[in-house]
Design a protein around this motif. Sequence first.
Motif, PDB file in Angstrom:
ATOM      1  N   SER A 130     -16.080  73.418  17.585  1.00 46.87           N
ATOM      2  CA  SER A 130     -17.506  73.301  17.232  1.00 46.87           C
ATOM      3  C   SER A 130     -17.717  73.746  15.785  1.00 46.87           C
ATOM      4  CB  SER A 130     -18.376  74.073  18.213  1.00 46.87           C
ATOM      5  OG  SER A 130     -18.036  75.450  18.248  1.00 46.87           O
ATOM      6  N   ARG A 131     -17.902  75.047  15.555  1.00 47.64           N
ATOM      7  CA  ARG A 131     -17.987  75.570  14.200  1.00 47.64           C
ATOM      8  C   ARG A 131     -17.222  76.888  14.135  1.00 47.64           C
ATOM      9  NH1 ARG A 131     -18.705  71.256  12.702  1.00 47.64           N
ATOM     10  NH2 ARG A 131     -20.474  70.340  11.596  1.00 47.64           N
ATOM     11  N   GLY A 132     -16.681  77.190  12.961  1.00 43.14           N
ATOM     12  CA  GLY A 132     -15.808  78.345  12.804  1.00 43.14           C
ATOM     13  C   GLY A 132     -16.480  79.670  13.097  1.00 43.14           C
ATOM     14  N   PRO A 143      -6.928  70.746  11.067  1.00 48.59           N
ATOM     15  CA  PRO A 143      -7.822  70.849   9.902  1.00 48.59           C
ATOM     16  C   PRO A 143      -9.141  70.100  10.095  1.00 48.59           C
ATOM     17  CG  PRO A 143      -6.134  69.227   9.475  1.00 48.59           C
ATOM     18  CD  PRO A 143      -5.858  69.756  10.856  1.00 48.59           C
ATOM     19  N   HIS A 144      -9.946  70.548  11.026  1.00 44.02           N
ATOM     20  CA  HIS A 144     -11.284  69.989  11.275  1.00 44.02           C
ATOM     21  C   HIS A 144     -11.227  68.457  11.419  1.00 44.02           C
ATOM     22  CE1 HIS A 144     -15.826  70.912  10.617  1.00 44.02           C
ATOM     23  NE2 HIS A 144     -15.658  69.939  11.510  1.00 44.02           N
ATOM     24  N   ILE A 145     -10.419  68.019  12.377  1.00 50.47           N
ATOM     25  CA  ILE A 145     -10.215  66.576  12.569  1.00 50.47           C
ATOM     26  C   ILE A 145     -10.813  66.069  13.880  1.00 50.47           C
ATOM     27  CG2 ILE A 145      -8.139  66.304  11.151  1.00 50.47           C
ATOM     28  CD1 ILE A 145      -6.557  66.578  13.889  1.00 50.47           C
ATOM     29  N   ILE A 158     -22.682  63.541   2.388  1.00 52.50           N
ATOM     30  CA  ILE A 158     -21.708  64.624   2.534  1.00 52.50           C
ATOM     31  C   ILE A 158     -21.140  64.611   3.954  1.00 52.50           C
ATOM     32  CG2 ILE A 158     -22.874  66.100   0.860  1.00 52.50           C
ATOM     33  CD1 ILE A 158     -24.028  67.670   3.300  1.00 52.50           C
ATOM     34  N   ARG A 159     -20.133  65.480   4.186  1.00 55.29           N
ATOM     35  CA  ARG A 159     -19.696  65.743   5.568  1.00 55.29           C
ATOM     36  C   ARG A 159     -19.896  67.240   5.818  1.00 55.29           C
ATOM     37  NH1 ARG A 159     -14.206  62.359   6.181  1.00 55.29           N
ATOM     38  NH2 ARG A 159     -14.189  63.349   8.244  1.00 55.29           N
ATOM     39  N   SER A 160     -19.005  67.888   6.543  1.00 55.22           N
ATOM     40  CA  SER A 160     -19.312  69.259   6.978  1.00 55.22           C
ATOM     41  C   SER A 160     -19.064  70.329   5.922  1.00 55.22           C
ATOM     42  CB  SER A 160     -18.485  69.586   8.218  1.00 55.22           C
ATOM     43  OG  SER A 160     -17.116  69.361   7.951  1.00 55.22           O
ATOM     44  N   LYS A 161     -18.338  69.993   4.864  1.00 58.99           N
ATOM     45  CA  LYS A 161     -17.885  71.030   3.937  1.00 58.99           C
ATOM     46  C   LYS A 161     -18.925  71.366   2.853  1.00 58.99           C
ATOM     47  CE  LYS A 161     -15.089  73.606   1.567  1.00 58.99           C
ATOM     48  NZ  LYS A 161     -14.873  74.991   1.977  1.00 58.99           N
ATOM     49  N   SER A 170     -21.799  59.695  17.054  1.00 57.95           N
ATOM     50  CA  SER A 170     -20.765  58.675  16.816  1.00 57.95           C
ATOM     51  C   SER A 170     -19.345  59.214  16.940  1.00 57.95           C
ATOM     52  CB  SER A 170     -20.941  58.036  15.442  1.00 57.95           C
ATOM     53  OG  SER A 170     -22.146  57.318  15.401  1.00 57.95           O
ATOM     54  N   ASN A 171     -19.151  60.522  16.795  1.00 53.28           N
ATOM     55  CA  ASN A 171     -17.777  61.030  16.919  1.00 53.28           C
ATOM     56  C   ASN A 171     -17.564  61.877  18.180  1.00 53.28           C
ATOM     57  OD1 ASN A 171     -18.805  63.564  16.324  1.00 53.28           O
ATOM     58  ND2 ASN A 171     -18.090  63.585  14.212  1.00 53.28           N
ATOM     59  N   SER A 172     -18.550  61.883  19.088  1.00 53.90           N
ATOM     60  CA  SER A 172     -18.454  62.750  20.284  1.00 53.90           C
ATOM     61  C   SER A 172     -17.213  62.418  21.119  1.00 53.90           C
ATOM     62  CB  SER A 172     -19.690  62.595  21.170  1.00 53.90           C
ATOM     63  OG  SER A 172     -20.855  62.701  20.419  1.00 53.90           O
ATOM     64  N   ALA A 200     -14.693  56.560  14.892  1.00 52.67           N
ATOM     65  CA  ALA A 200     -15.829  57.449  14.657  1.00 52.67           C
ATOM     66  C   ALA A 200     -16.309  57.357  13.209  1.00 52.67           C
ATOM     67  CB  ALA A 200     -15.436  58.891  14.986  1.00 52.67           C
ATOM     68  N   GLN A 201     -15.367  57.375  12.272  1.00 53.88           N
ATOM     69  CA  GLN A 201     -15.784  57.397  10.865  1.00 53.88           C
ATOM     70  C   GLN A 201     -16.456  56.093  10.465  1.00 53.88           C
ATOM     71  OE1 GLN A 201     -15.901  60.156   9.011  1.00 53.88           O
ATOM     72  NE2 GLN A 201     -15.231  61.091  10.917  1.00 53.88           N
ATOM     73  N   SER A 202     -15.979  54.989  11.007  1.00 50.19           N
ATOM     74  CA  SER A 202     -16.612  53.716  10.697  1.00 50.19           C
ATOM     75  C   SER A 202     -18.029  53.664  11.294  1.00 50.19           C
ATOM     76  CB  SER A 202     -15.728  52.590  11.245  1.00 50.19           C
ATOM     77  OG  SER A 202     -16.433  51.398  11.259  1.00 50.19           O
ATOM     78  N   PHE A 245     -22.736  62.567   6.909  1.00 50.34           N
ATOM     79  CA  PHE A 245     -21.887  61.592   7.602  1.00 50.34           C
ATOM     80  C   PHE A 245     -21.074  62.330   8.667  1.00 50.34           C
ATOM     81  CE2 PHE A 245     -22.359  57.523   5.349  1.00 50.34           C
ATOM     82  CZ  PHE A 245     -23.170  57.934   4.306  1.00 50.34           C
ATOM     83  N   CYS A 246     -21.774  62.978   9.584  1.00 47.78           N
ATOM     84  CA  CYS A 246     -21.175  63.782  10.652  1.00 47.78           C
ATOM     85  C   CYS A 246     -22.290  64.155  11.630  1.00 47.78           C
ATOM     86  CB  CYS A 246     -20.525  65.040  10.069  1.00 47.78           C
ATOM     87  SG  CYS A 246     -21.622  66.068   9.079  1.00 47.78           S
ATOM     88  N   ILE A 247     -21.938  65.004  12.623  1.00 52.11           N
ATOM     89  CA  ILE A 247     -22.952  65.453  13.577  1.00 52.11           C
ATOM     90  C   ILE A 247     -23.698  66.671  13.034  1.00 52.11           C
ATOM     91  CG2 ILE A 247     -23.298  66.535  15.828  1.00 52.11           C
ATOM     92  CD1 ILE A 247     -21.129  64.811  16.976  1.00 52.11           C
ATOM     93  N   GLY A 248     -22.935  67.697  12.655  1.00 50.21           N
ATOM     94  CA  GLY A 248     -23.543  68.963  12.248  1.00 50.21           C
ATOM     95  C   GLY A 248     -24.375  68.823  10.986  1.00 50.21           C
ATOM     96  N   THR A 249     -25.516  69.553  10.968  1.00 47.59           N
ATOM     97  CA  THR A 249     -26.345  69.587   9.755  1.00 47.59           C
ATOM     98  C   THR A 249     -26.547  71.038   9.309  1.00 47.59           C
ATOM     99  OG1 THR A 249     -28.327  69.536  11.153  1.00 47.59           O
ATOM    100  CG2 THR A 249     -27.605  67.436  10.228  1.00 47.59           C
TER     101      THR A 249
HETATM  102  O1  LIG Z   1     -16.232  65.024   9.380  1.00 44.59           O
HETATM  103  C1  LIG Z   1     -16.616  66.160   9.177  1.00 44.59           C
HETATM  104  O2  LIG Z   1     -16.452  66.774   8.114  1.00 44.59           O
HETATM  105  C2  LIG Z   1     -17.407  66.918  10.243  1.00 44.59           C
HETATM  106  C3  LIG Z   1     -17.054  66.562  11.648  1.00 44.59           C
HETATM  107  C4  LIG Z   1     -17.864  67.364  12.645  1.00 44.59           C
HETATM  108  O3  LIG Z   1     -17.732  68.717  12.456  1.00 44.59           O
HETATM  109  C5  LIG Z   1     -19.306  66.979  12.705  1.00 44.59           C
HETATM  110  O4  LIG Z   1     -20.175  67.829  12.542  1.00 44.59           O
HETATM  111  O5  LIG Z   1     -19.563  65.793  12.968  1.00 44.59           O
END
Ligand SMILES: O=C(O)CC[C@@H](O)C(=O)O
Length: 477
Positions: free
Chosen positions: A295-297, A354-356, A115-118, A163-165, A363-365, A138-142
């Motif tokens: 960071s987060r909403g 939009p949360h980009i 998953i990602r952040s959603k 990886s996306n910092s 970063a995504q790779s 597949f992101c930083i936040g858990t």
């Molecule tokens: O790609 C995402 O959906 C989340 C990106 C970012 O908020 C993260 O936690 O890494």
Amino acid sequence: MNSALDATEGIDIEPPSTDLARRVSSSLGVSTSPTGFHTPSWTKSGSPLRAATGGLAKHLKPFATEDIKILLLENVNVTGQGLLEAQGYQVTHLKSALPEDELIGKIRDVHVIGIRSKTKLTARVLREAKNLIVVGCFCIGTNQVDTQYAAEHGIAVFNSPFSNSRSVAELVIAEIISLARQLGDRSNELHKGTWNKVSNGCWEIRGKTLGIIGYGHIGSQLSVLAEAFGMTVIYYDAVNLMALGTAKQVPTLEALLRAADFVTCHVPELPETNNLISRKEMGDMKDGSYLINASRGSVIDIPALIDAMRSGKLAGAALDVYPAEPGGNGDYFTNELNSWAQDLRSLKNIILTPHIGGSTEEAQSAIGIEVSTALIRYVNEGTTLGAVNMPEVSLRSLTMDEPNHVRVIYIHRNIPGVLRGVNAILGNHNVDKQMTDSRGEVAYLMADISGVNVAVIKDLYQRLEGLSSRIMTRVLY
Ligand SMILES: O=C(O)CC[C@@H](O)C(=O)O
Ligand SMILES: NC(=O)c1ccc[n+]([C@@H]2O[C@H](COP(=O)([O-])OP(=O)(O)OC[C@H]3O[C@@H](n4cnc5c(N)ncnc54)[C@H](O)[C@@H]3O)[C@@H](O)[C@H]2O)c1
């Protein structure tokens, strides 16, 4: 970049190969309802990698790899998807997140979810995930996963911590300049055909003070970039951290808010960071300053921000994250999602993205490779290095010179007497190596044992499953 091969060089997972499915070994316990055995067949073909000991690494695989079902949501990067597919797993890839009921329907069937952040993996959702052994964020936040519930049910959770910092830090630099120069408004006006050449309220960022809240991976990276632009950097963090360059840590949030021309938030979503910047904090900020949140909403009180912008207290803001976010591209950002959406959209000099923050090819790779590699290691070898909710346990690989070895993974409640019970079961065999560690209520034991015939593996598995401390048992061979 030939990313799949470059990034995995030297680690013990298979390079992409079409005949992988024919090289699999077998294991017991990836599913909670094991149905049988597969004849180990990995010796039939292929050229396994060499293990650290010099022997050829034996690739432990759960059942036949083609039985492993993986669900990837939220458009997980294709590189990561490719690595998983190259293992022979059954991978389903969806572009968006799923509504909770649909998610529950799909998660019941899978061993791995990415998953990602959603996607919210709440206890309610995870309770239905009877076959799930591991989650890949597949992101930083858990914060979107109930990691405690997952651990207590033997489900490991992995993420990609940095990886996306850099991508986020670069976006924030762009936003600082854009806000200072009112770039969003000028661009929108000209898109609509209006020429509006103004300098009033437009500034250079050189010599201005940037206040960073949360000096972790992103905050500290941003600090370095901002100084290169001639900014003075101050930061506030819950812990004492070494300053980079000439940045200075300030002792309180209020001290930062009172001194900074630009305030940017880089803290995780926690109860303590909920509405960290609300009316009082906005009141503490300098008149005509700017507020940024990637960071987060939940970290910024958005109705308070709307008021501060309308009153002219703040000269601009940039938001990348929101309390409620749409499930996928093309969805609408309206009052139905967040009651103040229309008011926010109507403000001047506010950048809404939009949360980009982490959405770059690089970063995504990198995230795809890092998280998929962790998932493959966990599924195939049980290694928990980098897990966010399990103790970190790893053993060197078994080799092809060790034909009658199995790897036992026993995730259990962290209570007295467990090792005695487990070793009474393993004790009839030679325990070559064993490691156990605990994290809170949950402990993770990994043991490689020799002299085990296929015929006794099921018995071993069932006896471990019968222990009262058991959370999850896996036997890889
Ligand atoms: O790609 C995402 O959906 C989340 C990106 C970012 O908020 C993260 O936690 O890494
Ligand atoms: N917009 C995006 O696309 C995007 C991308 C990556 C990360 N993020 C978000 O950014 C957050 C920060 O990322 P990071 O990699 O820098 O995290 P990090 O864990 O490296 O750093 C967070 C810092 O915040 C500090 N902190 C925690 N609670 C605090 C508090 N109450 N007050 C002050 N400081 C506090 C921590 O001590 C730490 O130094 C992530 O948790 C994630 O939610 C968003």
